[in-house]
Design a protein around this motif. Structure first.
Motif, PDB file in Angstrom:
ATOM      1  N   VAL A 114      19.093  25.754  16.561  1.00 23.97           N
ATOM      2  CA  VAL A 114      18.958  27.395  16.988  1.00 23.97           C
ATOM      3  C   VAL A 114      17.944  28.317  16.434  1.00 23.97           C
ATOM      4  O   VAL A 114      17.395  28.726  17.290  1.00 23.97           O
ATOM      5  CB  VAL A 114      20.490  28.355  16.266  1.00 23.97           C
ATOM      6  CG1 VAL A 114      20.005  27.906  14.654  1.00 23.97           C
ATOM      7  CG2 VAL A 114      21.489  30.150  17.035  1.00 23.97           C
ATOM      8  N   LEU A 115      17.534  27.768  15.594  1.00 27.29           N
ATOM      9  CA  LEU A 115      16.026  28.599  15.153  1.00 27.29           C
ATOM     10  C   LEU A 115      15.148  28.188  16.033  1.00 27.29           C
ATOM     11  O   LEU A 115      13.968  28.798  16.464  1.00 27.29           O
ATOM     12  CB  LEU A 115      15.482  27.501  13.813  1.00 27.29           C
ATOM     13  CG  LEU A 115      16.172  28.213  12.163  1.00 27.29           C
ATOM     14  CD1 LEU A 115      16.074  27.316  11.192  1.00 27.29           C
ATOM     15  CD2 LEU A 115      16.517  29.396  12.131  1.00 27.29           C
ATOM     16  N   ALA A 116      14.763  26.566  17.008  1.00 30.24           N
ATOM     17  CA  ALA A 116      13.953  27.192  18.206  1.00 30.24           C
ATOM     18  C   ALA A 116      13.730  28.017  18.735  1.00 30.24           C
ATOM     19  O   ALA A 116      13.515  28.139  19.314  1.00 30.24           O
ATOM     20  CB  ALA A 116      14.479  25.029  18.696  1.00 30.24           C
ATOM     21  N   ALA A 117      15.630  28.258  19.212  1.00 30.59           N
ATOM     22  CA  ALA A 117      15.613  29.049  20.555  1.00 30.59           C
ATOM     23  C   ALA A 117      14.770  30.830  19.996  1.00 30.59           C
ATOM     24  O   ALA A 117      14.071  31.374  20.224  1.00 30.59           O
ATOM     25  CB  ALA A 117      17.283  29.353  20.772  1.00 30.59           C
ATOM     26  N   TRP A 118      15.677  30.930  18.776  1.00 30.19           N
ATOM     27  CA  TRP A 118      15.591  32.783  17.707  1.00 30.19           C
ATOM     28  C   TRP A 118      13.619  32.343  17.602  1.00 30.19           C
ATOM     29  O   TRP A 118      12.735  33.470  18.221  1.00 30.19           O
ATOM     30  CB  TRP A 118      15.683  32.446  17.007  1.00 30.19           C
ATOM     31  CG  TRP A 118      17.822  32.572  16.778  1.00 30.19           C
ATOM     32  CD1 TRP A 118      18.095  33.115  17.590  1.00 30.19           C
ATOM     33  CD2 TRP A 118      18.508  32.743  15.856  1.00 30.19           C
ATOM     34  NE1 TRP A 118      19.043  33.607  17.651  1.00 30.19           N
ATOM     35  CE2 TRP A 118      19.746  33.095  16.307  1.00 30.19           C
ATOM     36  CE3 TRP A 118      18.691  32.032  14.620  1.00 30.19           C
ATOM     37  CZ2 TRP A 118      21.124  33.165  15.410  1.00 30.19           C
ATOM     38  CZ3 TRP A 118      19.420  32.420  13.987  1.00 30.19           C
ATOM     39  CH2 TRP A 118      21.383  32.570  14.548  1.00 30.19           C
ATOM     40  N   TYR A 119      12.800  31.315  17.495  1.00 34.46           N
ATOM     41  CA  TYR A 119      11.883  31.181  16.538  1.00 34.46           C
ATOM     42  C   TYR A 119      10.703  30.381  18.024  1.00 34.46           C
ATOM     43  O   TYR A 119      10.911  29.078  17.324  1.00 34.46           O
ATOM     44  CB  TYR A 119      11.791  31.092  15.184  1.00 34.46           C
ATOM     45  CG  TYR A 119      11.896  31.827  14.393  1.00 34.46           C
ATOM     46  CD1 TYR A 119      11.893  33.164  14.200  1.00 34.46           C
ATOM     47  CD2 TYR A 119      13.285  31.825  14.373  1.00 34.46           C
ATOM     48  CE1 TYR A 119      11.992  34.360  13.458  1.00 34.46           C
ATOM     49  CE2 TYR A 119      13.812  32.773  13.479  1.00 34.46           C
ATOM     50  CZ  TYR A 119      13.744  33.956  12.910  1.00 34.46           C
ATOM     51  OH  TYR A 119      14.203  34.598  12.100  1.00 34.46           O
ATOM     52  N   PRO A 120      11.051  30.347  19.045  1.00 35.36           N
ATOM     53  CA  PRO A 120      10.319  29.231  19.607  1.00 35.36           C
ATOM     54  C   PRO A 120       8.318  28.858  19.231  1.00 35.36           C
ATOM     55  O   PRO A 120       8.157  27.722  19.550  1.00 35.36           O
ATOM     56  CB  PRO A 120       9.349  29.728  21.323  1.00 35.36           C
ATOM     57  CG  PRO A 120      10.005  31.409  21.283  1.00 35.36           C
ATOM     58  CD  PRO A 120      10.891  31.423  20.177  1.00 35.36           C
ATOM     59  N   GLY A 121       7.761  29.769  18.843  1.00 32.38           N
ATOM     60  CA  GLY A 121       6.494  30.200  18.461  1.00 32.38           C
ATOM     61  C   GLY A 121       6.451  29.210  16.650  1.00 32.38           C
ATOM     62  O   GLY A 121       5.476  28.864  16.375  1.00 32.38           O
ATOM     63  N   LEU A 122       7.605  28.490  16.713  1.00 30.12           N
ATOM     64  CA  LEU A 122       7.595  28.863  15.082  1.00 30.12           C
ATOM     65  C   LEU A 122       7.710  26.605  15.187  1.00 30.12           C
ATOM     66  O   LEU A 122       8.566  25.614  16.169  1.00 30.12           O
ATOM     67  CB  LEU A 122       9.189  28.599  14.741  1.00 30.12           C
ATOM     68  CG  LEU A 122       9.223  28.236  13.003  1.00 30.12           C
ATOM     69  CD1 LEU A 122       8.060  28.968  12.181  1.00 30.12           C
ATOM     70  CD2 LEU A 122      10.303  28.967  11.920  1.00 30.12           C
TER      71      LEU A 122
END
Length: 334
Positions: free
Chosen positions: A234-242
């Motif tokens: 879910v973090l990868a979906a919300w923050y694709p630049g992270l």
């Protein structure tokens, strides 16, 4: 039974011989009768299938699917959802019970909001050692609910879940076959990414049984990695630049730190700082909640590991992080 009932209920069951009868009886007691029930016996080693047949009796609305071997809750759920013919699909855990008005109340919520794709509810918790009247209250409101998925607690429970079949079929939303746990959270996230709205009805509609055989108690080896995988997803979906490494460090804050503690903490603190300032994808979630949650967590860890941290190194790094992270360090005495 009509070819297209209003609701299809799906109960994935594994070694649930002693409890499946109560779950089935709770479906048969619904205040609306336009439903079908699909019980998926996931390769049980006990007499779950026989107990389900006995509980079903001659009710032709009930269908049974039997796996030859245990495939896991995601594959079992997908089998039931794939076979569903209802306008809405509801899942119930095999050790839980639906209250009589569950289907009627949830269907009303969908009819009141045509954009609603998935809905859950609060749950009454019962079992040995559980105080009478214990309620698991879940987050209300689409934006907050989506954001709280990251925490994984009191959000949208698979045991209370109802979805709009046309939406999940159109967007090919399925439970992750490889998910050993947290498959319901991942399913809700997929709905969020596809543009669907989420909700919890502000009523108690399901009874959740707390017992020694609960999956999260007996299979910690699967439950914890499943939640970790979901949080990274879910973090990868919300923050694709992270960066993936930053995501891993952030999610690891909910597990035990490994030495060297100072290096691990500094790397984690920098990862949190990068999340705080990163561009976020807007899927309708409250975008202020997750940064607050991770900043609070890094502050908690600073306090918890205080005796293992090099204070001078932490203080030297303060000037390179954003104000929210510095505030968390201030509150922890750094």
């Amino acid at each position: 039974m009509s070819s297209s009932p209003l609701v299809t209920a799906v109960i994935p069951a594994f070694n649930a011989e002693s409890l499946i009868g109560e779950a089935i009886a709770s479906i048969r007691a619904q205040t609306i009768d336009d439903w079908e029930l699909i019980v998926v016996d996931d390769g049980s080693a006990d007499q779950t299938l026989a107990a389900a047949r006995q509980a079903a009796g001659d009710d032709r609305r009930i269908r049974l699917i039997r796996f030859d071997r245990n495939e896991g809750i995601s594959i079992a759920s997908n089998a039931g959802f794939d076979a569903a013919r209802g306008e809405f699909i509801a899942r119930l855990d095999s050790d839980d019970r639906a209250l009589p008005t569950r289907f009627a109340v949830q269907v009303d919520a969908f009819r009141e909001n045509r954009r609603l794709a998935a809905a859950g509810s609060h749950a009454r918790v019962f079992g040995d050692g559980v105080p009478d009247g214990s309620i698991a209250y879940c987050t209300l409101g689409d934006a907050d609910l989506k954001a709280r998925l990251f925490e994984g607690f009191n959000t949208l429970s698979g045991g209370t879940l109802m979805v709009r079949r046309s939406f999940v079929r159109e967007h090919r939303i399925r439970f992750d076959d490889d998910a050993g746990s947290a498959e319901d959270l991942d399913y809700a996230m997929s709905i969020m990414v596809a543009g669907g709205q989420l909700a919890n009805v502000d009523q108690v509609l399901t009874e959740h049984r707390d017992h020694s055989g609960n999956f999260t108690k007996t299979r910690v080896d699967l439950a914890r990695p499943g939640l970790r995988k979901f949080r990274c997803h879910v973090l990868a979906a919300w923050y694709p630049g992270l960066a993936a490494r930053d995501i891993e460090l952030i999610v690891a804050m909910w597990e035990r730190f490994d030495p060297p503690f100072t290096d691990t903490f500094l790397n984690t603190m920098r990862a949190v700082d990068r999340l705080v300032v990163a561009n976020v994808m807007d899927f309708g979630q409250n975008t202020s909640i997750v940064p607050g949650v991770v900043v609070d967590r890094v502050g908690y860890l600073a306090n918890h590991y205080r005796d293992h941290l090099d204070v001078s190194a932490i203080q030297a790094a303060r000037s390179y992080v954003s104000p929210p992270v510095r505030t968390a360090l201030d509150q922890s005495g750094f």
